[in-house]
Design a protein around this motif. Sequence first.
Motif, mmCIF file in Angstrom:
data_model
loop_
_atom_site.group_PDB
_atom_site.id
_atom_site.type_symbol
_atom_site.label_atom_id
_atom_site.label_comp_id
_atom_site.label_asym_id
_atom_site.label_seq_id
_atom_site.Cartn_x
_atom_site.Cartn_y
_atom_site.Cartn_z
ATOM 1 N N CYS A 197 0.841 -1.201 0.000
ATOM 2 C CA CYS A 197 0.000 0.000 0.000
ATOM 3 C C CYS A 197 0.876 1.250 0.000
ATOM 4 C CB CYS A 197 -0.899 -0.022 1.237
ATOM 5 S SG CYS A 197 -1.926 1.439 1.427
ATOM 6 N N GLU A 198 0.561 2.196 -0.873
ATOM 7 C CA GLU A 198 1.347 3.429 -0.920
ATOM 8 C C GLU A 198 1.020 4.370 0.234
ATOM 9 O OE1 GLU A 198 0.675 5.267 -4.687
ATOM 10 O OE2 GLU A 198 -1.358 5.916 -4.200
ATOM 11 N N GLU A 199 -0.053 4.104 0.962
ATOM 12 C CA GLU A 199 -0.422 4.934 2.111
ATOM 13 C C GLU A 199 0.232 4.452 3.403
ATOM 14 O OE1 GLU A 199 -2.496 7.735 2.196
ATOM 15 O OE2 GLU A 199 -2.418 7.654 0.020
ATOM 16 N N CYS A 200 0.096 3.148 3.694
ATOM 17 C CA CYS A 200 0.558 2.631 4.988
ATOM 18 C C CYS A 200 1.701 1.622 4.886
ATOM 19 C CB CYS A 200 -0.605 1.996 5.746
ATOM 20 S SG CYS A 200 -1.225 0.479 4.996
ATOM 21 N N GLY A 201 1.977 1.105 3.684
ATOM 22 C CA GLY A 201 3.073 0.163 3.518
ATOM 23 C C GLY A 201 2.710 -1.295 3.759
ATOM 24 N N GLU A 202 1.473 -1.572 4.125
ATOM 25 C CA GLU A 202 1.040 -2.967 4.334
ATOM 26 C C GLU A 202 0.929 -3.682 2.986
ATOM 27 O OE1 GLU A 202 0.337 -4.617 7.272
ATOM 28 O OE2 GLU A 202 1.172 -2.854 8.272
ATOM 29 N N ASP A 203 1.035 -5.017 3.046
ATOM 30 C CA ASP A 203 0.888 -5.810 1.821
ATOM 31 C C ASP A 203 -0.545 -5.744 1.309
ATOM 32 O OD1 ASP A 203 3.522 -6.599 1.830
ATOM 33 O OD2 ASP A 203 3.138 -8.487 2.877
ATOM 34 N N ILE A 204 -0.677 -5.647 -0.005
ATOM 35 C CA ILE A 204 -1.992 -5.701 -0.645
ATOM 36 C C ILE A 204 -2.221 -7.150 -1.044
ATOM 37 C CG2 ILE A 204 -3.405 -4.931 -2.585
ATOM 38 C CD1 ILE A 204 -1.671 -2.386 -2.654
ATOM 39 N N PRO A 205 -3.317 -7.769 -0.586
ATOM 40 C CA PRO A 205 -3.556 -9.186 -0.883
ATOM 41 C C PRO A 205 -3.591 -9.451 -2.390
ATOM 42 C CG PRO A 205 -5.140 -8.375 0.738
ATOM 43 C CD PRO A 205 -4.392 -7.189 0.224
ATOM 44 N N PRO A 206 -3.061 -10.603 -2.826
ATOM 45 C CA PRO A 206 -3.034 -10.929 -4.259
ATOM 46 C C PRO A 206 -4.423 -10.916 -4.909
ATOM 47 C CG PRO A 206 -1.743 -12.517 -3.012
ATOM 48 C CD PRO A 206 -2.414 -11.623 -2.020
ATOM 49 N N ARG A 207 -5.437 -11.355 -4.180
ATOM 50 C CA ARG A 207 -6.783 -11.371 -4.765
ATOM 51 C C ARG A 207 -7.297 -9.956 -5.032
ATOM 52 N NH1 ARG A 207 -10.592 -15.999 -2.535
ATOM 53 N NH2 ARG A 207 -11.805 -14.988 -4.156
ATOM 54 N N LEU A 262 -8.680 -5.781 -8.952
ATOM 55 C CA LEU A 262 -8.597 -4.362 -9.323
ATOM 56 C C LEU A 262 -7.238 -4.048 -9.933
ATOM 57 C CD1 LEU A 262 -10.140 -2.898 -6.066
ATOM 58 C CD2 LEU A 262 -11.247 -3.028 -8.293
ATOM 59 N N PRO A 263 -7.075 -4.234 -11.225
ATOM 60 C CA PRO A 263 -5.784 -3.906 -11.848
ATOM 61 C C PRO A 263 -5.420 -2.443 -11.594
ATOM 62 C CG PRO A 263 -7.208 -5.072 -13.392
ATOM 63 C CD PRO A 263 -8.042 -4.742 -12.192
ATOM 64 N N GLY A 264 -4.192 -2.218 -11.208
ATOM 65 C CA GLY A 264 -3.728 -0.858 -10.942
ATOM 66 C C GLY A 264 -3.976 -0.387 -9.515
ATOM 67 N N THR A 296 -3.686 0.911 -3.048
ATOM 68 C CA THR A 296 -3.888 0.985 -1.604
ATOM 69 C C THR A 296 -4.554 -0.285 -1.083
ATOM 70 O OG1 THR A 296 -6.004 2.072 -1.955
ATOM 71 C CG2 THR A 296 -4.120 3.507 -1.566
ATOM 72 N N CYS A 297 -4.376 -0.538 0.213
ATOM 73 C CA CYS A 297 -5.054 -1.656 0.857
ATOM 74 C C CYS A 297 -6.520 -1.278 1.100
ATOM 75 C CB CYS A 297 -4.366 -2.011 2.173
ATOM 76 S SG CYS A 297 -4.431 -0.720 3.433
ATOM 77 N N VAL A 298 -7.314 -2.235 1.527
ATOM 78 C CA VAL A 298 -8.746 -1.992 1.726
ATOM 79 C C VAL A 298 -8.983 -0.921 2.786
ATOM 80 C CG1 VAL A 298 -10.929 -3.034 2.436
ATOM 81 C CG2 VAL A 298 -9.377 -4.297 0.960
ATOM 82 N N ALA A 299 -8.252 -0.991 3.890
ATOM 83 C CA ALA A 299 -8.457 -0.031 4.981
ATOM 84 C C ALA A 299 -8.143 1.399 4.532
ATOM 85 C CB ALA A 299 -7.604 -0.412 6.179
ATOM 86 N N CYS A 300 -7.035 1.584 3.844
ATOM 87 C CA CYS A 300 -6.662 2.926 3.385
ATOM 88 C C CYS A 300 -7.615 3.421 2.314
ATOM 89 C CB CYS A 300 -5.229 2.928 2.871
ATOM 90 S SG CYS A 300 -3.998 2.728 4.181
ATOM 91 N N GLN A 301 -8.058 2.530 1.420
ATOM 92 C CA GLN A 301 -8.990 2.947 0.384
ATOM 93 C C GLN A 301 -10.325 3.356 0.992
ATOM 94 O OE1 GLN A 301 -8.178 3.284 -2.987
ATOM 95 N NE2 GLN A 301 -10.059 4.471 -2.882
#
Length: 87
Positions: free
Chosen positions: A39-49, A54-56, A59-64
Amino acid sequence: MAGGWTRDGAVQEQIDDTVKDAVAAARARLARGESLETCEECGEDIPPRRREALPGVRTCVACQSSLDANVRHATINRRGSKDSQLR
């Protein structure tokens, strides 16, 4: 039945234009390109699914969710009536 100095059918045209503007704004906000792995906001991993769905995605779900809560929708006054301008 249009109001004021507008011709018949103008109200529907205003509604159609408002919808078209909203769709264009939403499309402009869509992510494009390669998805990020973190995630460009918090640095957490974005799950592969999420990256596959969502191509492109950037952010992770929480930040989005946080970013979506801060979106302000512009209200455009497309009517020329005095009442709509006073609101």
